[in-house]
Design an enzyme around this catalytic site. Structure first.
Site, PDB file in Angstrom:
ATOM      1  N   SER A  48      27.310 -99.434 -95.691  1.00 44.90           N
ATOM      2  CA  SER A  48      28.939 -99.048 -95.351  1.00 44.90           C
ATOM      3  C   SER A  48      29.429-100.424 -94.650  1.00 44.90           C
ATOM      4  O   SER A  48      30.509-100.829 -94.578  1.00 44.90           O
ATOM      5  CB  SER A  48      29.357 -98.101 -94.619  1.00 44.90           C
ATOM      6  OG  SER A  48      28.417 -97.735 -93.586  1.00 44.90           O
ATOM      7  N   ASP A 193      34.342 -96.319 -84.602  1.00 43.98           N
ATOM      8  CA  ASP A 193      33.387 -95.213 -84.419  1.00 43.98           C
ATOM      9  C   ASP A 193      32.366 -95.641 -83.620  1.00 43.98           C
ATOM     10  O   ASP A 193      31.534 -94.837 -83.616  1.00 43.98           O
ATOM     11  CB  ASP A 193      33.287 -94.449 -85.516  1.00 43.98           C
ATOM     12  CG  ASP A 193      32.430 -95.307 -86.785  1.00 43.98           C
ATOM     13  OD1 ASP A 193      32.115 -96.613 -86.466  1.00 43.98           O
ATOM     14  OD2 ASP A 193      32.158 -94.694 -87.502  1.00 43.98           O
ATOM     15  N   HIS A 196      30.902 -98.809 -87.154  1.00 42.08           N
ATOM     16  CA  HIS A 196      31.747 -99.722 -87.889  1.00 42.08           C
ATOM     17  C   HIS A 196      32.663-100.481 -87.150  1.00 42.08           C
ATOM     18  O   HIS A 196      33.200-100.067 -86.576  1.00 42.08           O
ATOM     19  CB  HIS A 196      32.285 -98.776 -89.059  1.00 42.08           C
ATOM     20  CG  HIS A 196      31.336 -97.866 -89.988  1.00 42.08           C
ATOM     21  ND1 HIS A 196      31.117 -96.405 -89.555  1.00 42.08           N
ATOM     22  CD2 HIS A 196      30.479 -98.294 -90.920  1.00 42.08           C
ATOM     23  CE1 HIS A 196      30.161 -96.104 -90.498  1.00 42.08           C
ATOM     24  NE2 HIS A 196      29.904 -97.192 -91.191  1.00 42.08           N
TER      25      HIS A 196
END
Length: 229
Positions: A48, A193, A196
């Site tokens: 991600s 968060d 990320h």
């Protein structure tokens, strides 16, 4: 350091379809299809951290003009990326530069195993895409406050600094733009968060990455021959 089948982080395996919608395999199949339809000069592969990069303007500004493809799947580990690359995501293309960013999701592995898994990815790329220059991005710190995963990621980077120079056509790029403050905390302005990156943080790390990619593209034999013509 752990290598081969004795290292669980270096064993290729598809992700379990825990949610029951087969999205992981669908994404992989889409990437394999992209390999048949497109001709990237630059290929990004990872989890991600690579995924979100494509969502920000910095991607369109710096990397889209380089004919870049982004083969990301959120939550991927080194073993997942190995499986994807072994099963079609390196076929029918001939990128000049491949950027690898994976390893922070290997929660259950030791630092030695994670580093070995990343090395296995580089070796596979060396075999299947020998013309490609490989950039491995260092793992970033994570968590608002100091924690064991931060320490492990830092150790992975330390191990890679020693091991990657022994492999051909690869270099490690440290992209930590000072995200840990003097009091040991990470700001949500950099990691929304605490894992990320925000758009502003991506802008910080992408400038040196873009410079390195441009340097490597200019060093490719094709570019040299074109310059001499």
């Amino acid at each position: 350091m752990s290598h081969g089948d004795s290292n669980p982080a270096a064993v290729p395996h598809a992700a379990d379809d825990i949610q029951g919608d087969d999205r992981w395999m669908s994404q992989h199949n889409r990437f394999v299809s992209d390999c048949k339809d497109k001709e990237p000069d630059v290929l990004f592969v990872g989890d991600s951290m690579v995924q979100l990069l494509q969502q920000y303007e910095i991607w369109r500004e710096l990397f889209s003009p380089l004919h870049a493809l982004n083969f990301w799947i959120g939550g991927d580990t080194t073993g997942h990326v190995l499986w994807r690359l072994k099963n079609g995501e390196l076929e029918n293309i001939k990128p000049k530069v491949i950027v690898v960013w994976v390893g922070t999701n290997n929660y259950g592995n030791t630092a030695e195993e994670v580093a070995g898994g990343i090395e296995a990815i580089v070796r596979l790329i060396n075999t299947q895409q020998p013309q490609a220059k490989v950039i491995v991005l260092g793992l970033l710190p994570r968590g608002e406050k100091p924690n064991p995963l931060r320490q492990k990621n830092a150790k992975v980077n330390h191990l890679l600094k020693a091991s990657l120079p022994k492999l051909p056509n690869v270099q490690l790029l440290d992209v930590d733009a000072g995200f840990v403050h003097s009091d040991g905390t990470i700001s949500y302005h950099d990691m929304f968060d605490f894992l990320h990156l925000t758009g502003g943080a991506y802008a910080k790390i992408c400038k040196p990455l873009h410079e390195l990619i441009m340097q490597l593209l200019e060093e490719t034999p094709e570019e040299k021959r074109a310059a001499l013509a």
